[in-house]
Design an enzyme around this catalytic site. Structure first.
Site, PDB file in Angstrom:
ATOM      1  CG  HIS A 208      46.290  18.414   6.830  1.00 33.29           C
ATOM      2  ND1 HIS A 208      46.727  19.494   7.531  1.00 33.29           N
ATOM      3  CD2 HIS A 208      46.054  18.852   5.571  1.00 33.29           C
ATOM      4  CE1 HIS A 208      46.738  20.558   6.746  1.00 33.29           C
ATOM      5  NE2 HIS A 208      46.342  20.196   5.539  1.00 33.29           N
TER       6      HIS A 208
HETATM    7  C1  UD1 Z   1      43.101  19.998   1.429  1.00 33.42           C
HETATM    8  C2  UD1 Z   1      44.043  20.957   0.696  1.00 33.42           C
HETATM    9  C3  UD1 Z   1      45.122  21.431   1.655  1.00 33.42           C
HETATM   10  C4  UD1 Z   1      44.515  22.006   2.927  1.00 33.42           C
HETATM   11  C5  UD1 Z   1      43.563  20.999   3.537  1.00 33.42           C
HETATM   12  C6  UD1 Z   1      42.894  21.559   4.772  1.00 33.42           C
HETATM   13  C7  UD1 Z   1      44.400  20.538  -1.703  1.00 33.42           C
HETATM   14  C8  UD1 Z   1      45.354  20.038  -2.697  1.00 33.42           C
HETATM   15  N1  UD1 Z   1      44.710  20.302  -0.409  1.00 33.42           N
HETATM   16  O1  UD1 Z   1      43.851  18.874   1.805  1.00 33.42           O
HETATM   17  O2  UD1 Z   1      45.891  22.425   1.021  1.00 33.42           O
HETATM   18  O3  UD1 Z   1      45.549  22.333   3.821  1.00 33.42           O
HETATM   19  O4  UD1 Z   1      42.568  20.665   2.575  1.00 33.42           O
HETATM   20  O5  UD1 Z   1      42.153  20.585   5.440  1.00 33.42           O
HETATM   21  O6  UD1 Z   1      43.403  21.122  -2.055  1.00 33.42           O
HETATM   22  N2  UD1 Z   1      38.152  13.697   3.597  1.00 33.42           N
HETATM   23  C9  UD1 Z   1      37.079  13.330   4.349  1.00 33.42           C
HETATM   24  N3  UD1 Z   1      36.092  14.258   4.594  1.00 33.42           N
HETATM   25  C10 UD1 Z   1      36.185  15.536   4.119  1.00 33.42           C
HETATM   26  C11 UD1 Z   1      37.280  15.895   3.337  1.00 33.42           C
HETATM   27  C12 UD1 Z   1      38.260  14.968   3.086  1.00 33.42           C
HETATM   28  O7  UD1 Z   1      36.968  12.202   4.809  1.00 33.42           O
HETATM   29  O8  UD1 Z   1      35.263  16.341   4.390  1.00 33.42           O
HETATM   30  C13 UD1 Z   1      39.223  12.709   3.374  1.00 33.42           C
HETATM   31  C14 UD1 Z   1      39.064  11.933   2.092  1.00 33.42           C
HETATM   32  O9  UD1 Z   1      39.528  10.640   2.303  1.00 33.42           O
HETATM   33  C15 UD1 Z   1      40.016  12.631   1.149  1.00 33.42           C
HETATM   34  C16 UD1 Z   1      41.121  13.100   2.084  1.00 33.42           C
HETATM   35  O10 UD1 Z   1      40.469  13.383   3.312  1.00 33.42           O
HETATM   36  O11 UD1 Z   1      40.471  11.817   0.124  1.00 33.42           O
HETATM   37  C17 UD1 Z   1      41.866  14.300   1.602  1.00 33.42           C
HETATM   38  O12 UD1 Z   1      40.967  15.371   1.316  1.00 33.42           O
HETATM   39  P1  UD1 Z   1      41.369  16.486   0.197  1.00 33.42           P
HETATM   40  O13 UD1 Z   1      40.363  17.569   0.171  1.00 33.42           O
HETATM   41  O14 UD1 Z   1      41.683  15.799  -1.085  1.00 33.42           O
HETATM   42  O15 UD1 Z   1      42.730  17.020   0.721  1.00 33.42           O
HETATM   43  P2  UD1 Z   1      43.151  17.511   2.167  1.00 33.42           P
HETATM   44  O16 UD1 Z   1      44.180  16.583   2.675  1.00 33.42           O
HETATM   45  O17 UD1 Z   1      41.951  17.777   3.024  1.00 33.42           O
END
Ligand code: UD1
Length: 366
Positions: A208
């Site tokens: 991811h």
């Molecule tokens: C975040 C953490 C990362 C961790 C990961 C675990 C930061 C900078 N990154 O990354 O260190 O390893 O979580 O999973 O804090 N989204 C959904 N549903 C959700 C959450 C996210 O659809 O419940 C999608 C959204 O499009 C979002 C993208 O995933 O923009 C990324 O989510 P985000 O929390 O920004 O970062 P992660 O890649 O999950």
């Protein structure tokens, strides 16, 4: 008045939840007031609610509902949402976990309100400042009053950065507390049988990180690699929402033939698959540690790791996101599988208690 400090924990993303659970249990045992704030960085039921259920966590006292956004937007939203909660709750100490955006945001708000900050999983460094998590770790550690480190290399990193030793405690790895508690229930799920897997071994994949999934060429090469590996045995890939969106954008330009793409798995189901896996291919931080404790070979698709102890222990190896490198590392990792899981200092299930002892009794762990 119990004389015990009132503690407020801030969590937001999937890897925070298994770090919170052992601390919440240990604080409850001591009768300390413990308020839980969920920022809402992760919000899909399978990324959040399922973990609260599997880890038997109490419902959060406050839900900030910040959701997704750019780094600045997300960090700012946590800060804005958290400030009034801290002013109302007035905790003695704010506990922050790991290295996600919610962690650094909470540390900054608390420090500016002159509330003591304790950082669980302090001192890890990859020395790769292109990763947002590395920036989050550095800033959080330099704001923290109490640094709760998982391993001795973390103590060394903090000392090199000039952080006074009296703020630092070597409490051990709190994720292992959750893993040890959950393993019997995870095993009882008989996941390999439920997933229709035979006895020939299988591979579990999670990917991811933006560096692996946001570039179409890199993601396509990774998917093709997994597809090739699936010719040697089942490959199961629970897909993070970020990765799912990027795969959709490839518009079928990469093959995923043979790879079983799944929805993100709850904690127990994931653990139930990983503990019996032949191999894990990942870019997650937590899985590098979980596989080390379980003695499962792990190939980490990253140029660096903030958890070098997992490579020294022999279960983990780092590789570039290239087909030849991953294929070779997968073969070597399987061959080099340790006869017994490595024993790491203070990865023993007692970290939640040590953290509570530091907070409530002023105990020291060097
Ligand atoms: C975040 C953490 C990362 C961790 C990961 C675990 C930061 C900078 N990154 O990354 O260190 O390893 O979580 O999973 O804090 N989204 C959904 N549903 C959700 C959450 C996210 O659809 O419940 C999608 C959204 O499009 C979002 C993208 O995933 O923009 C990324 O989510 P985000 O929390 O920004 O970062 P992660 O890649 O999950």
């Amino acid at each position: 008045m119990t004389g015990l400090p009132s503690v407020l924990s801030v969590v937001g993303a999937r890897p925070n939840f298994m770090k919170l659970a052992p601390v919440a249990r240990a604080l409850a045992t001591r009768g300390s007031r413990h308020v839980i704030v969920h920022t809402g960085q992760h919000y899909d039921p399978e990324m959040s609610d399922a973990f609260f259920r599997d880890l038997q966590l109490p419902r959060p006292d406050h839900a900030l509902g910040v959701g997704s956004g750019s780094h600045a937007q997300q960090t700012a939203a946590v800060m804005q949402g958290l400030e009034p909660v801290l002013l109302a709750e007035r905790p003695d100490v704010v506990l922050v976990y790991g290295d996600v955006n919610s962690t650094v945001a909470a540390a900054l708000v608390s420090a500016k309100l002159q509330i003591k900050v304790a950082h669980v999983e302090a001192g890890l460094r990859s020395r790769d400042r292109t990763m947002p998590e590395e920036l989050n770790r550095i800033v959080t550690d330099h704001l923290a009053d109490l640094l709760l480190a998982p391993s001795r290399d973390a103590l060394e990193n903090l000392s090199q950065e000039g952080i006074p030793a009296d703020r630092v405690h070597f409490v051990g790895n709190v994720m292992i507390d959750s893993l040890k508690v959950a393993l019997p229930a995870a095993r009882a799920l008989a996941m390999p049988r439920r997933m229709g897997l035979g006895t020939g071994g299988y591979t579990v994949v999670t990917l991811h990180r933006p560096a692996n999934v946001d570039q179409p060429d890199t993601l396509a090469e990774l998917l093709t690699t997994l597809s090739r590996l699936s010719k040697d045995g089942p490959v199961l890939f629970p897909v993070h929402p970020r990765t799912r969106a990027q795969i959709a954008r490839l518009n079928g330009k990469a093959t995923v033939d043979g790879v079983r793409l799944l929805d993100p798995l709850p904690y127990l189901e994931m653990l139930g698959l990983v503990w019996e896996a032949d191999l894990v291919i990942t870019d997650s931080g937590g899985l590098q540690e979980e596989t080390t404790w379980l003695g499962v070979p792990c190939v980490t698709v990253r140029p660096t790791t903030e958890r070098p102890i997992t490579c020294v222990a022999g279960t983990n190896r780092l590789v570039a996101p290239r087909c030849d490198a991953i294929t070779l590392a997968a073969r070597d990792a399987r061959i080099a599988r340790p006869a017994n899981p490595p024993m790491l200092e203070r990865w023993d299930g007692g970290t939640g208690d040590r953290i509570a002892a530091v907070l409530c009794d002023g105990a020291r762990f060097d």
